[in-house]
Design an enzyme around this catalytic site. Structure first.
Site, short mmCIF file in Angstrom:
data_model
loop_
_atom_site.label_atom_id
_atom_site.label_comp_id
_atom_site.label_asym_id
_atom_site.label_seq_id
_atom_site.Cartn_x
_atom_site.Cartn_y
_atom_site.Cartn_z
N THR A 105 -6.37 -3.02 -5.40
CA THR A 105 -5.97 -1.64 -5.10
C THR A 105 -6.34 -1.30 -3.66
O THR A 105 -7.31 -1.83 -3.11
CB THR A 105 -6.63 -0.62 -6.06
N GLY A 106 -5.52 -0.44 -3.05
CA GLY A 106 -5.77 -0.07 -1.66
C GLY A 106 -5.62 -1.26 -0.74
O GLY A 106 -6.50 -1.55 0.10
N SER B 297 -3.87 -1.89 3.83
CA SER B 297 -4.62 -1.65 5.07
C SER B 297 -6.02 -2.23 4.94
O SER B 297 -6.51 -2.46 3.83
CB SER B 297 -4.69 -0.12 5.25
N GLY B 298 -6.65 -2.47 6.08
CA GLY B 298 -8.09 -2.74 6.13
C GLY B 298 -8.58 -3.89 5.28
O GLY B 298 -7.96 -4.96 5.22
N ILE B 299 -9.71 -3.66 4.62
CA ILE B 299 -10.38 -4.73 3.88
C ILE B 299 -9.55 -5.18 2.68
O ILE B 299 -9.54 -6.36 2.32
CB ILE B 299 -11.78 -4.27 3.40
N GLY B 300 -8.84 -4.24 2.05
CA GLY B 300 -8.01 -4.60 0.89
C GLY B 300 -6.90 -5.55 1.30
O GLY B 300 -6.63 -6.54 0.60
N SER C 158 -20.59 -0.08 -0.95
CA SER C 158 -20.91 0.08 0.47
C SER C 158 -22.42 0.03 0.59
O SER C 158 -23.13 0.41 -0.35
CB SER C 158 -20.40 1.43 0.98
N TYR D 40 -20.14 10.75 -0.28
CA TYR D 40 -19.58 9.38 -0.17
C TYR D 40 -20.61 8.35 -0.66
O TYR D 40 -20.29 7.46 -1.43
CB TYR D 40 -19.19 9.10 1.28
P1 NDP Z 1 -8.56 1.67 4.99
O1 NDP Z 1 -8.28 3.11 5.19
O2 NDP Z 1 -8.05 0.69 5.97
O3 NDP Z 1 -8.06 1.23 3.54
C1 NDP Z 1 -8.16 2.09 2.42
C2 NDP Z 1 -7.13 1.64 1.41
O4 NDP Z 1 -7.26 2.42 0.22
C3 NDP Z 1 -5.72 1.87 1.93
O5 NDP Z 1 -4.91 0.80 1.48
C4 NDP Z 1 -5.31 3.17 1.27
O6 NDP Z 1 -3.89 3.22 1.16
C5 NDP Z 1 -6.00 3.02 -0.08
N1 NDP Z 1 -6.23 4.26 -0.79
C6 NDP Z 1 -6.98 5.32 -0.40
N2 NDP Z 1 -6.92 6.30 -1.32
C7 NDP Z 1 -6.13 5.82 -2.32
C8 NDP Z 1 -5.68 6.34 -3.55
N3 NDP Z 1 -6.03 7.57 -3.96
N4 NDP Z 1 -4.88 5.59 -4.33
C9 NDP Z 1 -4.51 4.34 -3.93
N5 NDP Z 1 -4.91 3.79 -2.79
C10 NDP Z 1 -5.69 4.53 -1.98
O7 NDP Z 1 -10.14 1.57 4.87
P2 NDP Z 1 -11.14 0.36 4.56
O8 NDP Z 1 -10.43 -0.92 4.43
O9 NDP Z 1 -12.24 0.50 5.51
O10 NDP Z 1 -11.69 0.81 3.11
C11 NDP Z 1 -11.49 0.06 1.93
C12 NDP Z 1 -12.67 0.28 1.00
O11 NDP Z 1 -13.84 -0.25 1.61
C13 NDP Z 1 -12.98 1.74 0.67
O12 NDP Z 1 -13.36 1.84 -0.70
C14 NDP Z 1 -14.15 2.05 1.58
O13 NDP Z 1 -14.97 3.10 1.08
C15 NDP Z 1 -14.88 0.72 1.56
N6 NDP Z 1 -15.82 0.47 2.65
C16 NDP Z 1 -15.39 0.40 3.97
C17 NDP Z 1 -16.31 0.13 4.97
C18 NDP Z 1 -15.92 0.04 6.40
O14 NDP Z 1 -16.82 0.05 7.28
N7 NDP Z 1 -14.64 -0.05 6.74
C19 NDP Z 1 -17.74 -0.09 4.66
C20 NDP Z 1 -18.05 -0.01 3.27
C21 NDP Z 1 -17.12 0.26 2.31
P3 NDP Z 1 -3.07 4.62 1.10
O15 NDP Z 1 -3.72 5.56 2.08
O16 NDP Z 1 -1.67 4.24 1.46
O17 NDP Z 1 -3.18 5.07 -0.31
#
Ligand code: NDP
Length: 250
Positions: free
Chosen positions: A12-13, A16-19, A138, A151
């Site tokens: 899920t998610g 973008s990013g880590i996902g 986190s 958070y």
């Molecule tokens: P990004 O914003 O790059 O990725 C977040 C992802 O979650 C996106 O794909 C976004 O897609 C999705 N998302 C957010 N809300 C929803 C929702 N309600 N339903 C479905 N998808 C959702 O951030 P990160 O990669 O940094 O974050 C990913 C995870 O890692 C998060 O849980 C974050 O808390 C955690 N994290 C990140 C850290 C960091 O330093 N980057 C450190 C520790 C934890 P869309 O907006 O299209 O829905």
């Protein structure tokens, strides 16, 4: 490497990013199919077309049970089971005590806590024996940085789920672990509602206290998730992996 050969995964998610980095790592490890979710369709479609034909986009919001039901129905129809469920979707936003609002609290709890609960419970009937559930925590789940109470509490809840759900699933040969990154540069930092200067100050501080004197990378977090998704970690459950400043620690 082909540690995930024949395995089906949900991330899920993952637009973008880590996902996204994790979906890529799962495919690089030979996963048969990876289902990626996210709310923004254009980003999701771009991710899937970059990853190739074993990646499948399912647009959806983890706070909407109907979207999760649609995801489960699709996986059930196309594959019939899943081996890896990675509840990664989430976001971070600061607000100090005294300025907390109903909206701030509800948004964070709905996405980062309830979204994880329903992602896991709804996909559980599809998870095969030997399966792996990975949660996104986190380092803040066990720290106390000022301004980050809600958070941090969401990630503390997720950390707790990994331990309790690992016990709930005892005897079913399904493992539950949590991956808790430190600061990782992702687009997520641009959505926190703080200035670019504050973000870069935050990165600088995190790098200064990290053993490798740098912040972490999304591919490093993804490699830990790939290990936890694979049979190499068949003896690991209820654990928390920290990936901070380029170093993974349990
Ligand atoms: P990004 O914003 O790059 O990725 C977040 C992802 O979650 C996106 O794909 C976004 O897609 C999705 N998302 C957010 N809300 C929803 C929702 N309600 N339903 C479905 N998808 C959702 O951030 P990160 O990669 O940094 O974050 C990913 C995870 O890692 C998060 O849980 C974050 O808390 C955690 N994290 C990140 C850290 C960091 O330093 N980057 C450190 C520790 C934890 P869309 O907006 O299209 O829905």
């Amino acid at each position: 490497m082909s540690r995930l050969k024949d395995k089906t995964a949900i991330v899920t998610g993952a637009n973008s990013g880590i996902g996204l980095a994790t979906a890529k790592a799962f495919l690089d490890e030979g996963a048969a199919r990876v289902y990626l979710t996210g709310r923004r369709k254009a980003e999701l479609d771009a991710a899937v077309s970059a990853l190739g034909s074993r990646a499948v986009a399912v647009q959806g919001d983890v706070t909407n049970p109907a979207d999760l039901d649609r995801l489960v129905d699709l996986v059930k129809t196309e594959v019939g089971h899943v081996d890896v469920v990675f509840a990664n979707a989430g976001f971070a936003k600061p607000a100090p005590l005294g300025n907390l609002t109903e909206q701030h609290v509800d948004d964070l709890l709905n996405t980062n806590v309830k979204g994880v609960i329903w992602t896991v419970q709804k996909t559980l009937p599809l998870i095969r024996s030997g399966g792996s559930i990975i949660l996104r925590g986190s380092i803040v789940g066990s720290k106390g940085f000022n301004g980050w109470s809600i958070y941090s509490a969401t990630k503390a809840a997720v950390r707790s789920f990994a331990r309790t759900w690992a016990s709930d699933l005892k005897g079913q040969n399904i493992r539950v672990n949590v991956v808790s990154p430190g600061v990782i540069e992702t687009p997520g930092h641009d959505k926190m509602g703080i200035s670019k200067d504050e973000v870069s100050g935050f990165f600088g501080f995190a790098a200064s206290v990290a053993p490798l004197a740098r912040i972490g990378r999304d591919d490093e977090v993804a490699r830990v998730a790939a290990f936890l998704a694979s049979d190499d970690s068949s003896f690991v459950t209820g654990s928390e992996y920290f990936v901070d400043g380029g170093i993974a620690q349990i």
